[in-house]
Motif scaffolding. Sequence first.
Motif, short mmCIF file in Angstrom:
data_model
loop_
_atom_site.label_atom_id
_atom_site.label_comp_id
_atom_site.label_asym_id
_atom_site.label_seq_id
_atom_site.Cartn_x
_atom_site.Cartn_y
_atom_site.Cartn_z
N PRO A 131 -15.70 7.66 71.63
CA PRO A 131 -16.76 6.78 71.12
C PRO A 131 -16.84 6.78 69.60
N PHE A 132 -17.34 5.68 69.08
CA PHE A 132 -17.70 5.57 67.67
C PHE A 132 -18.91 6.46 67.41
N GLY A 133 -18.99 7.02 66.21
CA GLY A 133 -20.06 7.95 65.89
C GLY A 133 -20.99 7.43 64.81
N ALA A 134 -21.72 8.33 64.20
CA ALA A 134 -22.64 8.02 63.11
C ALA A 134 -22.51 9.10 62.05
N ALA A 135 -22.90 8.76 60.83
CA ALA A 135 -22.78 9.69 59.70
C ALA A 135 -24.11 10.30 59.30
N GLY A 136 -25.13 10.15 60.16
CA GLY A 136 -26.41 10.77 59.87
C GLY A 136 -27.34 9.87 59.08
N ASP A 137 -28.43 10.46 58.61
CA ASP A 137 -29.49 9.72 57.90
C ASP A 137 -29.76 10.35 56.55
N LEU A 138 -30.09 9.52 55.59
CA LEU A 138 -30.73 9.98 54.36
C LEU A 138 -32.21 9.65 54.46
N LEU A 139 -33.05 10.67 54.28
CA LEU A 139 -34.49 10.48 54.27
C LEU A 139 -34.99 10.73 52.85
N LEU A 140 -35.59 9.71 52.28
CA LEU A 140 -36.11 9.79 50.91
C LEU A 140 -37.62 9.90 50.98
N ASP A 141 -38.15 11.09 50.69
CA ASP A 141 -39.59 11.32 50.73
C ASP A 141 -40.18 11.10 49.34
N PHE A 142 -41.16 10.18 49.25
CA PHE A 142 -41.78 9.82 47.99
C PHE A 142 -43.15 10.48 47.89
N HIS A 143 -43.46 11.02 46.74
CA HIS A 143 -44.74 11.69 46.50
C HIS A 143 -45.63 10.80 45.64
N GLY A 144 -46.91 10.82 45.92
CA GLY A 144 -47.86 10.09 45.10
C GLY A 144 -48.08 8.65 45.50
N ILE A 145 -47.51 8.22 46.61
CA ILE A 145 -47.75 6.86 47.09
C ILE A 145 -48.95 6.88 48.03
N ALA A 146 -49.94 6.04 47.73
CA ALA A 146 -51.21 6.08 48.47
C ALA A 146 -51.46 4.82 49.29
N GLY A 147 -50.48 3.95 49.39
CA GLY A 147 -50.64 2.72 50.15
C GLY A 147 -49.52 1.77 49.82
N ALA A 148 -49.52 0.61 50.47
CA ALA A 148 -48.47 -0.38 50.24
C ALA A 148 -49.08 -1.77 50.35
N GLN A 149 -49.59 -2.26 49.23
CA GLN A 149 -50.18 -3.59 49.21
C GLN A 149 -49.10 -4.63 48.88
N GLY A 150 -49.27 -5.84 49.41
CA GLY A 150 -48.32 -6.93 49.13
C GLY A 150 -46.92 -6.62 49.62
#
Length: 831
Positions: A131-150
């Motif tokens: 089978p074809f595989g996968a190379a995993g994930d990059l998880l980028l954790d951001f600090h100081g974000i308090a919401g997502a408007q627009g």
Amino acid sequence: MKRINLTRRRVLATLGLAAAYPGLAGATVVARNDGPRERLALWYERPARQWVEALPVGNGRLGAMVYGRPLQERLQLNEDTLWAGGPYRFDNPNFKDALPRVRALLDAGKYREATALTGESLIAQPPTQMPFGAAGDLLLDFHGIAGAQGYRRVLDLDTAIATTRFASGAARHVREVFASAPDGVIVLHLRASGGLLDLDVGYRHPREVEYGLMKRDGSRAPQDGPADTGAAWDMTEPLMEAERPAGLSVRADGPRALLVEGRNADHAGVAGALRYAVRVLVLEGGSAGGKVDVADGRLRVRGAREVTLLVGAATSFVNFRDIGGDPVRAVRTRMESAAHKTYARLRADHVAAHRALFGRLSLRLGRTEADAGAAAPTDTRIAAVPQAGDADLATLAALYLQYGRYLLLSSSRPGSQPANLQGIWNEGPNPPWGGKYTININTEMNYWPAEAANVAECVEPLVAMMEDLAVTGAAVARDSYGARGWVAHHNTDLWRAAAPIDGPNWGMWPCGGAWLCKTLWDHYEYAPTDAFLARIYPVLKGAALFFADVLVEDPRGRGLVTSPSLSPENEHHPGVAVCAGPAMDRQIVRDLFGWTLAAHAALRDPDAAFRTEIEAKRARLAPDRIGAQGQLQEWLEDWDAQAPEQHHRHVSHLYAVYPSAQINVRDTPDLVRAAQVSLNARGDMSTGWATAWRLALWARMGDGERAYGILRGLLGPVRTYPNMFDAHPPFQIDGNFGGAAGILEMLVQSWGGEIRLLPALPRAWPDGAVHGVRARGGVELDLDWAGGRATRLALRGAPGQTVNVRIGARLAAVRLDAAGRARLDGAALAG
């Protein structure tokens, strides 16, 4: 307008730039931006919760799925050679001895006994591939974000950039992701205007996943159920460090880089033989005002106004026999070269390279002002397809075609592996059907739009794979069949396995390699050069030699047939598919022999005995037959009406209609009518790829209204996921490519020595334009129409070339001028 009841009729499925072309200078580029409404873009108002909502980027070799989550961005990674196992052969050692006994049982009508013996002695042991595989994930954790408007996330097909925009407090965040073909890396650019960026980048290893559309509680969602899509702005996932395999290493690679090293998976007793590396680098000068370091297995950035990350991946795969590459060296070298560029230069080079290919073809269906449907998010438009008006559906169909072109450019480039069942995008090491190359329809369908849609360079990886298969398949032909030439059955993989797998009712089909040869011949016919013909001739000749040796006499005197074989995956009696001489085999071998003879003549091959043998055997192939219901028979016997699955997904016996043209509306009207009877019996809706095949078939037979109804079903939520991936279900990319080819087939066809204008135009598309379509003979054309009639035609090709153009019932011979151009409008286009 005929509507399709998608709920009632749905099918429930279970899981089981190297080449250059003449005449392209006049190709048009489409205006891409309409204020806030990107016409050639997929866009959404919420982050992706699940994989089939994420947006794909790729450069042929590397792929990523971008989730667009504000608090924790997730990039799921793929590298095109990261498959399980290593070089292997599972050929059944009893094959050659058992083959005459299987044939004798079939001749005697003992199909169950033949099936049992085939499973025991002919099918590979074990009956599987890697089978074809996968190379995993990059998880980028951001600090100081308090919401997502627009909030908005967009995949712009014109630039091949996935962008996420939102505001958090005073900061306006813009994140761009693209997979650069010129530089061989994935690029992430993060900017916070009016704020600063603090983030940690971690790596999560590949892990087994659930495929398909899932509910929020983790249960499987019905594909025709209400949409349950989108994530909260603050959705995060664990890094799962405690569950990492023992051989995985995540460490610093200098002060600004994170290096991951691991091994591929074992499978079916074959040990994982590949090493892989993933590297993440903060571009020097790309962390304006910030500090960068590596600590605790994470890449950390603090206090930056903007950040540019480069992501690279590689394996030790060199070719199907050589696994001695150095992935760490490869990824470092590639990234060091890219790191000499600024982000602006990386972006500009990527966009220019992408547009040079993607910008060749433009499509407008309907009037310009009818683009109002693009004001709604893409997932909303897909969900509304069953009730959508013609104008909205037209713009979505045009987007679907262009998305197919984008996906092919992103998953198949010169030097990469071919597009597999999932293109290049796969979430885990356990993909449905192994994510392999299924060559009894699916891989072939992946390349159906490549030529006409003007992305022919994408075919090169398939050509290279077939050159490999001609090597591995020669061993199978010799050792299993005692035959010359080469053979491949219904699946192959990275290691170019060619033996039959899965079981007798699926794998005992010897025509997979022969059908792939059609892609080679199409590539030659659309851009005929002696050099390419000379390259593919050994592959064609080897495939023809195999069938010259293995064809046998039908005991009832009906001609030469394959035995044993099957009509792909379809049982003619309950539990039994193995047979002799199914229609598809006879059609494919007839084409193969014809292409090989044409190449033999064009290249002046001195092997006259070979020509004589192939001519004689082609003439003796059993012909197509019309059965008692007036249908085109799927098998040599008239079994169609008694077959257990009357709405089977495969319509293999209609290969002669499309993608071939042996049966066509001009030359064989009686057989076309029989094909229509067969297709009516199968029904319009099936799995994703099978629905796309039905679309292309009705278009080829000139029924634009029937094709349009099927297209509506294909574009709707039953067969299209929120990110516009095709739903088999679960995801298979072939439906995207088959659907794109079918849309073009409604507008322009190229077969039988002529170009057909608007051959299956539905009433819903009275006006439109398609520019940059390619046709056989090395021709490119622009076509405009209004009121259902062609109003302007521009042709480009070789100087002095004569192009036969069919306009309605009239056939016109158009001679190109000294510049290789011609233009027709007004009375010249009256049908």
